[in-house]
Design a protein around this motif. Sequence first.
Motif: not given
Ligand code: CO
Length: 428
Positions: A112, A167, A235, A416
């Motif tokens: 990310h 994450h 997220h 994603h």
């Molecule tokens: Co993710």
Amino acid sequence: MTNTINQPASNQTYSIEEWKRGYDSQPNEYDYEITEIEGEIPSELSGTLFRNGPGLLDIGGTAIHHPFDGDGMISAFSFQNGKAHYRNRFLETLGIDYLDGVLEPGDAFAAHPWIDPNCDMDDGAPCMVNFRVDPGLSSKITLFEFAPDGKLLRRHSHSVPGFSFIHDFIITPKYAIFFQNPVNFNPFPFLLGMKGAGECVEFQPQKPTTVILIPRDPNNTEVKTFSVESGFVFHHANAFEKGNKIYIDSIAYQTLPQVQPNSDYKEVDFDRLDPGQLWRFTLNLENDEVQREMLESRCCEFPTHNPSKVGRDYRYLYIGAAPEDSGRNAPLQGILKLDLETKKHQLHSFAPSGFVSEPIFVPKPNSTQEDEGWVLTLVYDGKKHRSTLAILNGENLAGDPVALLHLKHHVPYGLHGSWCDEVFVEGN
Ligand code: CO
């Protein structure tokens, strides 16, 4: 939230059998111009949308245990001159990229990254920020910042107490922000080969989350921590600084079920799971106080916004959402636009047979308004067993789609994706 458990679902907007078919394998590789189109592809939309996710979800007809175990597949939608081209490929491993020596064999690199649209430390040039975490009894978080040409600008590591399951993260001009979810990790069954790593992580809902603020300037080593009741966060939507406060918008789950060995991910009882909900956490840097406010109670995940607003005060957020605001978990069947200034909502629903993927916001060239752009989302149609790329109007999200691009087949649910201004397929 606990009252959602064990009550029958009302107004169920979907068929679970249609939902499940979105996990069927797609063994074929395609390469074609998309011709079945409703509406019109904007001629100014130029670039490529990449989506990733599993392509094969069975091995010789035997279903795998978790979608993450599926063979990876990349889909690319190329747009040029009002036309669109679809191509998908399974991933051939060409070799391991150590980013010119930034990484060493075995190093982790998070999935990310964020792009700071104008970094103060680089005279306003954009830079990419990412992290790795080495969990243990205490955890080491390493920050990386790269120039647009891939050159490493800054790298520094910080040790924080406790095991970390992280994450995603989020940035502001001054800070990289991490939510250290309250989990226990018992590595022994994993080390003995008895369980997968995910099955050894146990969420501790009664314990607070630690929010970690790491200064992005390597010369400033003062890490700040805050204790907050957040539930479990995968997220983040965005964060920004205003005065002596930091605002963080994140999707939080009140509880998270333990991953059970040999369980079937498709046998989901949505009613037994808490929904992901959008929260705003406000950290006061002067008195260390934290406030939280729920911005959206409807089940939602995969937030996005105008990329020029990463780390900045912003007004519009787009997110995958359940079509009904029932406070329950449910498949994401619509895209929701939130106006954080007026608190107004707009929903574009694909229920009952459509199941959406993460939306991606693409600004119009030379746009002046934050919501002037297109919202792209890949929608699986459970009735027709095929996928459609929807181009929605960022300003009038609930209105008619700008265009619906129907594929000849389905693309299994992914995770994603990203937008790139470059067009890779010539001849459109
Ligand atoms: Co993710």
